[in-house]
Design an enzyme around this catalytic site. Sequence first.
Site, short mmCIF file in Angstrom:
data_model
loop_
_atom_site.label_atom_id
_atom_site.label_comp_id
_atom_site.label_asym_id
_atom_site.label_seq_id
_atom_site.Cartn_x
_atom_site.Cartn_y
_atom_site.Cartn_z
N ARG A 47 0.86 -1.19 0.00
CA ARG A 47 0.00 0.00 0.00
C ARG A 47 0.89 1.24 0.00
NH1 ARG A 47 -4.11 -0.21 4.76
NH2 ARG A 47 -5.14 -1.84 3.56
N CYS A 101 -14.17 -2.20 5.62
CA CYS A 101 -13.22 -1.42 4.79
C CYS A 101 -13.89 -0.51 3.77
CB CYS A 101 -12.24 -2.36 4.11
SG CYS A 101 -11.25 -3.28 5.30
N CYS A 157 -16.40 -8.88 5.03
CA CYS A 157 -16.38 -9.25 6.44
C CYS A 157 -16.72 -7.99 7.25
CB CYS A 157 -15.01 -9.81 6.83
SG CYS A 157 -13.78 -8.57 7.26
N LYS A 186 -4.27 0.61 14.81
CA LYS A 186 -4.24 1.55 13.71
C LYS A 186 -4.93 2.86 14.09
CE LYS A 186 -6.50 -1.20 10.87
NZ LYS A 186 -7.42 -1.83 9.89
N CYS A 234 -7.71 -10.94 0.24
CA CYS A 234 -7.83 -10.56 1.65
C CYS A 234 -7.96 -11.80 2.53
CB CYS A 234 -9.04 -9.65 1.86
SG CYS A 234 -9.21 -9.23 3.60
N ARG A 256 -2.32 6.39 9.67
CA ARG A 256 -2.28 5.94 8.27
C ARG A 256 -2.37 7.13 7.31
NH1 ARG A 256 -4.33 0.55 8.05
NH2 ARG A 256 -3.62 -0.55 9.89
N CYS A 273 -15.28 -3.50 -0.98
CA CYS A 273 -13.89 -3.73 -0.56
C CYS A 273 -13.28 -4.83 -1.43
CB CYS A 273 -13.85 -4.13 0.91
SG CYS A 273 -14.38 -5.82 1.17
N LYS A 323 -6.55 6.62 12.23
CA LYS A 323 -6.92 7.20 10.94
C LYS A 323 -7.42 8.64 11.07
CE LYS A 323 -8.02 2.73 8.99
NZ LYS A 323 -9.04 1.86 8.37
FE1 SRM Z 1 -9.28 -2.29 5.78
C1 SRM Z 1 -7.87 -4.92 7.37
C2 SRM Z 1 -8.32 -3.49 2.83
C3 SRM Z 1 -9.98 0.70 4.39
C4 SRM Z 1 -11.09 -1.46 8.56
N1 SRM Z 1 -8.22 -3.90 5.22
C5 SRM Z 1 -7.68 -4.85 6.03
C6 SRM Z 1 -6.78 -5.81 5.24
C7 SRM Z 1 -5.39 -5.26 5.28
C8 SRM Z 1 -6.85 -7.29 5.66
C9 SRM Z 1 -5.87 -7.80 6.66
O1 SRM Z 1 -5.68 -7.19 7.73
O2 SRM Z 1 -5.30 -8.86 6.39
C10 SRM Z 1 -7.42 -5.64 3.83
C11 SRM Z 1 -6.51 -5.95 2.65
C12 SRM Z 1 -7.30 -6.58 1.55
C13 SRM Z 1 -6.57 -6.70 0.29
O3 SRM Z 1 -6.40 -7.84 -0.20
O4 SRM Z 1 -6.20 -5.70 -0.29
C14 SRM Z 1 -8.00 -4.26 3.94
N2 SRM Z 1 -9.06 -1.51 3.97
C15 SRM Z 1 -8.75 -2.20 2.85
C16 SRM Z 1 -8.95 -1.36 1.61
C17 SRM Z 1 -7.95 -1.65 0.50
C18 SRM Z 1 -10.39 -1.56 1.12
C19 SRM Z 1 -10.70 -1.05 -0.26
O5 SRM Z 1 -11.34 -1.81 -0.96
O6 SRM Z 1 -10.35 0.07 -0.60
C20 SRM Z 1 -8.84 0.05 2.23
C21 SRM Z 1 -7.43 0.54 2.29
C22 SRM Z 1 -7.37 1.90 2.91
C23 SRM Z 1 -6.01 2.55 2.87
O7 SRM Z 1 -5.61 2.97 1.80
O8 SRM Z 1 -5.40 2.67 3.92
C24 SRM Z 1 -9.33 -0.24 3.64
N3 SRM Z 1 -10.26 -0.63 6.40
C25 SRM Z 1 -10.55 0.45 5.62
C26 SRM Z 1 -11.56 1.26 6.24
C27 SRM Z 1 -12.18 2.52 5.66
C28 SRM Z 1 -11.42 3.75 6.08
O9 SRM Z 1 -10.36 3.67 6.69
O10 SRM Z 1 -11.91 4.83 5.77
C29 SRM Z 1 -11.89 0.63 7.43
C30 SRM Z 1 -13.00 1.08 8.41
C31 SRM Z 1 -12.64 2.26 9.22
C32 SRM Z 1 -11.98 1.84 10.50
O11 SRM Z 1 -10.78 1.57 10.46
O12 SRM Z 1 -12.67 1.73 11.50
C33 SRM Z 1 -11.07 -0.55 7.52
N4 SRM Z 1 -9.40 -3.03 7.67
C34 SRM Z 1 -10.26 -2.58 8.63
C35 SRM Z 1 -10.17 -3.45 9.77
C36 SRM Z 1 -10.99 -3.32 11.08
C37 SRM Z 1 -10.33 -2.41 12.06
C38 SRM Z 1 -11.04 -2.42 13.39
O13 SRM Z 1 -11.09 -1.39 14.04
O14 SRM Z 1 -11.53 -3.47 13.81
C39 SRM Z 1 -9.24 -4.47 9.43
C40 SRM Z 1 -8.82 -5.66 10.31
C41 SRM Z 1 -7.88 -5.28 11.40
O15 SRM Z 1 -7.38 -4.17 11.50
O16 SRM Z 1 -7.67 -6.16 12.23
C42 SRM Z 1 -8.80 -4.17 8.10
FE1 SF4 Z 2 -10.98 -7.83 3.77
FE2 SF4 Z 2 -12.99 -7.55 5.41
FE3 SF4 Z 2 -11.60 -5.43 4.68
FE4 SF4 Z 2 -13.16 -6.57 2.95
S1 SF4 Z 2 -13.82 -5.61 4.86
S2 SF4 Z 2 -11.03 -5.96 2.58
S3 SF4 Z 2 -13.02 -8.68 3.50
S4 SF4 Z 2 -10.83 -7.09 5.89
#
Ligand code: SRM
Ligand code: SF4
Length: 559
Positions: A73, A478, A474, A205, A435, A142, A429, A207
């Site tokens: 990323r 995201c 899930c 994390k 993922c 981030r 997502c 944000k």
């Molecule tokens: Fe996310 C984890 C993809 C925005 C909440 N997110 C992941 C991971 C890295 C999976 C992992 O931990 O193994 C995913 C990678 C998938 C892949 O194959 O690419 C992933 N997140 C994404 C992206 C690429 C989704 C997209 O389709 O665009 C976004 C990348 C953002 C960036 O450039 O930094 C992405 N993730 C978000 C958002 C939205 C936002 O930030 O505005 C959220 C919800 C907001 C928040 O954080 O509360 C989000 N991602 C999570 C979480 C849950 C965090 C939590 O508080 O529980 C995880 C899992 C974790 O952290 O354990 C996660």
């Molecule tokens: Fe992966 Fe769940 Fe985030 Fe979708 S919402 S990219 S399935 S961690």
Amino acid sequence: MSSAKSENEGIKTGSDYLRGTISEGLLDAPTGALDDRDTQLTKFHGIYQQDDRDLRIERQRQRLEPAFSFMIRARVPGGLCSPDQWLTMERLATRYGNESFRLTTRQAFQLHGVIKRNLKSTIASINEALMDTLAACGDVNRNVMCSPNPEASAVHAEVQAVARAISDHLTPRTTAYHEIWLDRKKVAGAVDEEPIYGRTYLPRKFKIGVAVPPWNDVDVFSQDLGFIAITEQERLLGFNVVVGGGMGTTHGDPETYPRVGDVIGFCAPDQVLAVAEHVVTVQRDFGDRSNRKHARLKYTIADRGVAWFRDQVESRAGLMLGAARGYRFVSNTDRFGWSDGTDGRGHLTLWIPSGRVANTGERPLLAGLHAIAEVLKDNGGGFRLTPNQNVIVAGVSDDARPLVEALARRHGLMPDQAGSELRLRSLACVALPTCGLAMAESERYMPDFLSRLEALLGRHDLEDSPLHVRMTGCPNGCARPFLAEIGLVGKAPGRYNLYLGGDRAGERLNRLVRENADEKEILAVLEPLLSHFSRERIEDEAFGDFLERTEALAAAVGD
Ligand code: SRM
Ligand code: SF4
């Protein structure tokens, strides 16, 4: 709160400021993987170890290790990106990745499918293009989001500069990144220091997003820390400060929940860095380091109270926040098509389904955006990644407009080529196959689901309705599904929890209406609600607002 620290805390403490044994692991040729503990540390460097989940069972059967590769990323603060940077990502995706790259929901780039031996070259090239991947993931701040389109007004440019300053201020100081990926030698005797984070960084994390009303495209209420720009006659007065938003939940665990942030006051532009730093340090010192599911700022604030939190930030930052100022948001999606900048140049927001820049038979987006990047190189202008997985071709000269538009149209990028308002505004997502946390499809299923929904809308004379649909594989959230009018959250293959009733400005959470539903059940729930909506909505009323007003939602939820 238990006092035993989580395993990740031990990994961070023993990592020597994020070094671990990553360098050694990169040289371990017989495996495509890194050491388990190092895979936690590489996240801070913007790198996730993954394996192709489509191939898992077959590889197991053949007694092969999983098909390991890495997701990288790259941070793009505020989404600002030059044509050269765009072309670099395209080149790396083609050379080392899976021939596509992704524009994320946080205005960043993602490459998938980079194998271990190509990691260093890829990261080096990203840095040569003046981007980095440090702190794109991990327990740190981030990519800082900001409403894009800085040329649209002087205020936008000023706000963008503030977002950039926050990003720089909160970037980790460790030199591990440069040593491991860019072969820079550590200066003898030099000691790493993390003045803001300390040796163990944050509990989780973190944000930040900066919104410029009336646009809430950054979904400011979903951020750990948000700033809402307050302006008067094109002058930036300062920012309302929002804290404690977040989306991530765990199915079946009521201790986890999505939360919209609280507005805790107002600060002047020259107080922003102090506020940001001390929101971070309060979370550093009080966030839960024993349970990672309870470690985000939203839980610290929910447990200790907003007033306590504000006092902590004010006393550490040595300032008093003012009373929050009035503002109004009208939308949390992107504004598509052409808009004219105050600098006389044009900005064109294009449609990238789920942010996936790839060449498909129907839509050769990679090629189209390559051609547009070349035009920008010759005529000035750049790209702006949006918070909703789209891209703005920004700063286009009058002369270049017809060519840019013709290229966009030829490659299926123009918003009117999306087919429906619904499709244009949907978010999905990544989910499968990359993922590791996905429980259901998202990006790959969204187009089919939207076709079914379009048919349903057509049956009820709602085909032009700009509904907000967001899907995730899930409950991590995201694509910020808990703020959508219709949110689908993956539970198991082919099954989703259905959430309804968000608004279109990102200010209200939706509610769980059905659990573990398949497509048929989801459409069966939606059909009568859409029919009701079509017959009884007040002019211009949004679906989510209608559901709340008429109590149709309460009935669907079973209240
Ligand atoms: Fe996310 C984890 C993809 C925005 C909440 N997110 C992941 C991971 C890295 C999976 C992992 O931990 O193994 C995913 C990678 C998938 C892949 O194959 O690419 C992933 N997140 C994404 C992206 C690429 C989704 C997209 O389709 O665009 C976004 C990348 C953002 C960036 O450039 O930094 C992405 N993730 C978000 C958002 C939205 C936002 O930030 O505005 C959220 C919800 C907001 C928040 O954080 O509360 C989000 N991602 C999570 C979480 C849950 C965090 C939590 O508080 O529980 C995880 C899992 C974790 O952290 O354990 C996660
Ligand atoms: Fe992966 Fe769940 Fe985030 Fe979708 S919402 S990219 S399935 S961690």
